[in-house]
Motif scaffolding. Structure first.
Motif, PDB file in Angstrom:
ATOM      1  N   CYS B  81      10.578 -28.057  40.336  1.00 31.82           N
ATOM      2  CA  CYS B  81      10.457 -29.381  40.053  1.00 31.82           C
ATOM      3  C   CYS B  81       9.951 -29.455  38.619  1.00 31.82           C
ATOM      4  N   GLU B  82       8.816 -29.207  38.532  1.00 36.53           N
ATOM      5  CA  GLU B  82       8.110 -29.532  37.166  1.00 36.53           C
ATOM      6  C   GLU B  82       8.815 -28.979  36.038  1.00 36.53           C
ATOM      7  N   SER B  86      10.746 -31.378  33.090  1.00 41.47           N
ATOM      8  CA  SER B  86      10.720 -31.709  31.676  1.00 41.47           C
ATOM      9  C   SER B  86      11.762 -31.044  31.164  1.00 41.47           C
ATOM     10  N   ALA B  87      12.637 -30.166  31.532  1.00 41.04           N
ATOM     11  CA  ALA B  87      13.602 -29.570  30.739  1.00 41.04           C
ATOM     12  C   ALA B  87      14.824 -30.770  30.711  1.00 41.04           C
ATOM     13  N   LEU B  88      14.848 -31.633  31.822  1.00 38.66           N
ATOM     14  CA  LEU B  88      15.797 -32.705  31.990  1.00 38.66           C
ATOM     15  C   LEU B  88      15.623 -33.960  31.101  1.00 38.66           C
ATOM     16  N   VAL B  89      14.067 -34.080  30.867  1.00 38.45           N
ATOM     17  CA  VAL B  89      13.820 -35.178  29.778  1.00 38.45           C
ATOM     18  C   VAL B  89      13.827 -34.760  28.575  1.00 38.45           C
ATOM     19  N   ILE B 125      12.267 -39.476  37.235  1.00 36.01           N
ATOM     20  CA  ILE B 125      12.765 -39.720  35.699  1.00 36.01           C
ATOM     21  C   ILE B 125      13.214 -41.163  35.534  1.00 36.01           C
ATOM     22  N   GLY B 126      13.614 -41.529  36.633  1.00 38.80           N
ATOM     23  CA  GLY B 126      13.985 -43.152  36.600  1.00 38.80           C
ATOM     24  C   GLY B 126      12.862 -43.896  36.538  1.00 38.80           C
ATOM     25  N   GLU B 127      11.756 -43.443  37.273  1.00 39.55           N
ATOM     26  CA  GLU B 127      10.575 -44.298  37.357  1.00 39.55           C
ATOM     27  C   GLU B 127       9.749 -44.118  35.862  1.00 39.55           C
ATOM     28  N   GLN B 138      17.125 -40.672  27.257  1.00 43.80           N
ATOM     29  CA  GLN B 138      16.483 -39.552  28.011  1.00 43.80           C
ATOM     30  C   GLN B 138      16.858 -39.537  29.158  1.00 43.80           C
ATOM     31  N   GLU B 139      16.932 -40.632  30.063  1.00 38.23           N
ATOM     32  CA  GLU B 139      17.380 -40.662  31.541  1.00 38.23           C
ATOM     33  C   GLU B 139      18.574 -40.491  31.518  1.00 38.23           C
TER      34      GLU B 139
END
Lengths: 305, 305
Positions: B81-82, B86-89, B125-127, B138-139
């Motif tokens: 998850c972590e 971070s990779a998605l952002v 990420i949405g939050e 980024q989202e």
DNA sequence: TTTGAATTCATTCAAATCGACCATCCACTT
DNA sequence: AAGTGGATGGTCGATTTGAATGAATTCAAA
């Protein structure tokens, strides 16, 4: 996931002997690497590229993980349009994928397939929906299928080199048409760019931020729908100013842009089609036309005729 | 203190078997050390040096930078998850893909990966975006990456058999969140259904038409956003009536659904998670729990005591 | 410190691949 | 008709690879 396959599989898939395949590899016709022990390994996409460039027929596509029954018919672009159109309306995803791969293997570029087949077909389906000839769910399902195939085509490109120029793409506020902007991504990746589609329906502010934080060489904007012309014009112009200041070229295109709008916005280039986008990208970054030039040993290069 | 990595990771990163990698180590091609117990350990730098010297392909480069994330169960999902968050952002698509496929190879089902990793991460990420900690682009880019990976996972499922039951999915008017409904598609396909995602943002009328024309065994609706509660309720109820008449089960779920809304709508089942959807689908169509029952020859099945 | 599940070890074996060599076929020239 | 050059398909022994096996080792949690 980049999967390496062995000469035996490739030979069977193409329908030639292993000896011949090895000779083709050694001549650089198929990009290939060797293991530490000297065994040849090649990527599926490299084989597909070879098939496309050489016009060779594929015998057993399933060995390469491609949809079956590929490569047996020579599709003309017009026939492909009809077939894909009806398949998209009927939701027959496998048919669409097969015809698209047929076209690819027949030597057509993705740019040509997008400009001459997928884009007009999707446009026509949109009109059928507007006329009430097709239902909404059919049109939307066609879009879904189209997106899946775009994503699949995206993965078949060669891996971009690290020093390749960066490009970002998006659509503006209220424009939710993802397909054209994603097509741009695939086209740019195919000519060697590190292209990333940020997504649809993005406010200008965040696009400006993305340019400032990433400093891409190129930013492309697809415009399929404009809610408010005034705010659209100011948005594009502020985007252009930021891009210009950051050394980023701004490419813009899309069906919603007419002559009067074009006169009121600033851009580096206007793209009537994906061909235009590709051409402009090549101008910005005159990359080697053959990304993997066959490494000729001195002997062979002299011996050839 | 430099980090030492195990042969298993290196083997997968280079794309060869463990046996071969160990032979290369023993031949001295990769410098390494041994633990007191005789296990090989190598530095990332040594592996990179070997890759450069031998001109070898890096099949999965991210793996070399990853902590040992394969094979465990408990903390792996949290660590994943972590890392994925971070990779998605940051827009590092390859990292996300790698971690997801690591989890798959470690034996986690797509359902678990969606429920326990991707869905909460995307929600977070949405939050972050809502709180102003992350930017819109980024989202949105994270959503794009997520969709690509979903499409990739979709293709990794085996082709569904012809007699498999049909399922259709969509989101209703004004709900443009494609990710959850696409996750449903992947999950259903993974348990052997012919599932098709019609797309987001579809009016009820056309969904009713699609049910009448296709007569699916199951229709799933994802609800991430509700613009008007009254029209939403009437929409769902009319959808249920049509589905019920056509012998179609209606599965509904999504974050926008609260208790009071649940009481006012009709459905065949309510899904808190994709696990629920999968379970319900299995109930409807008690398929063989192993979609690919290992084809046992009589001999081997008896011999394997 | 002990325990148990996961990983890695060394080894063996079947299959795949290598490079080199040879025979055949075909288009083209002599 | 005979010769030539290029491409293809097949064979051969030596080498490499990948998968399986049972014992030993590692690592985190009890």
């Amino acid at each position: 996931m980049k999967k390496l396959i062995s000469p035996k599989q490739v030979a069977r898939a193409i329908g030639v002997s292993e000896s011949t395949l090895k000779r083709w590899c050694d001549r650089g016709l198929i990009s290939m690497t060797k293991t530490a022990g000297g065994h040849r390994r090649m990527e599926v996409d490299a084989v597909v590229r070879f098939l496309r460039d050489s016009g060779h027929e594929i015998v057993e596509p399933e060995l390469l993980g491609l949809p079956a029954a590929v490569g047996q018919t020579g599709w003309t672009l017009n026939r492909a349009c009809e077939r894909i159109s009806s398949a998209l309306v009927d939701g027959e995803e496998t048919v669409v994928r097969q015809v698209v791969f047929d076209l690819l293997l027949a030597g057509h570029t993705v740019t040509a397939i997008f400009d001459d087949v997928l884009a007009p077909v999707m446009h026509q389906i949109g009109e059928e929906w507007a006329c009430g000839e097709a239902d909404v769910y059919q049109e939307r399902r066609a879009c879904e299928i189209c997106m899946r195939i775009l994503h699949e085509l995206r993965t078949t490109t060669e891996k971009t080199r690290q020093e390749a120029p960066i490009a970002l793409g998006a659509t503006l506020d209220n424009d939710i048409y993802t397909i054209p902007v994603t097509m741009g991504e695939v086209v740019l990746r195919n000519v060697g760019w590190q292209a990333t589609c940020l997504g649809p329906n993005l406010p200008v502010d965040t696009l400006i931020k993305s340019i400032r934080e990433t400093c891409p060489r190129l930013f492309w904007v697809s415009v399929s729908y404009i809610a408010n012309e005034t705010s659209f014009i100011t948005a594009v112009n502020s985007l252009f100013e930021t891009a210009d200041a950051a050394g980023t070229a701004l490419a813009i295109g899309g069906q919603a842009l007419n002559q009067s709008l074009r006169k009121q916005i600033q851009y580096s280039t206007f793209c009537e089609s994906l061909r235009d986008l590709e051409l402009f990208a090549r101008t910005l970054n005159p990359a080697p036309s053959h990304p993997t030039p066959p490494p000729p040993s001195e002997a062979t290069s002299l011996d050839s005729h």
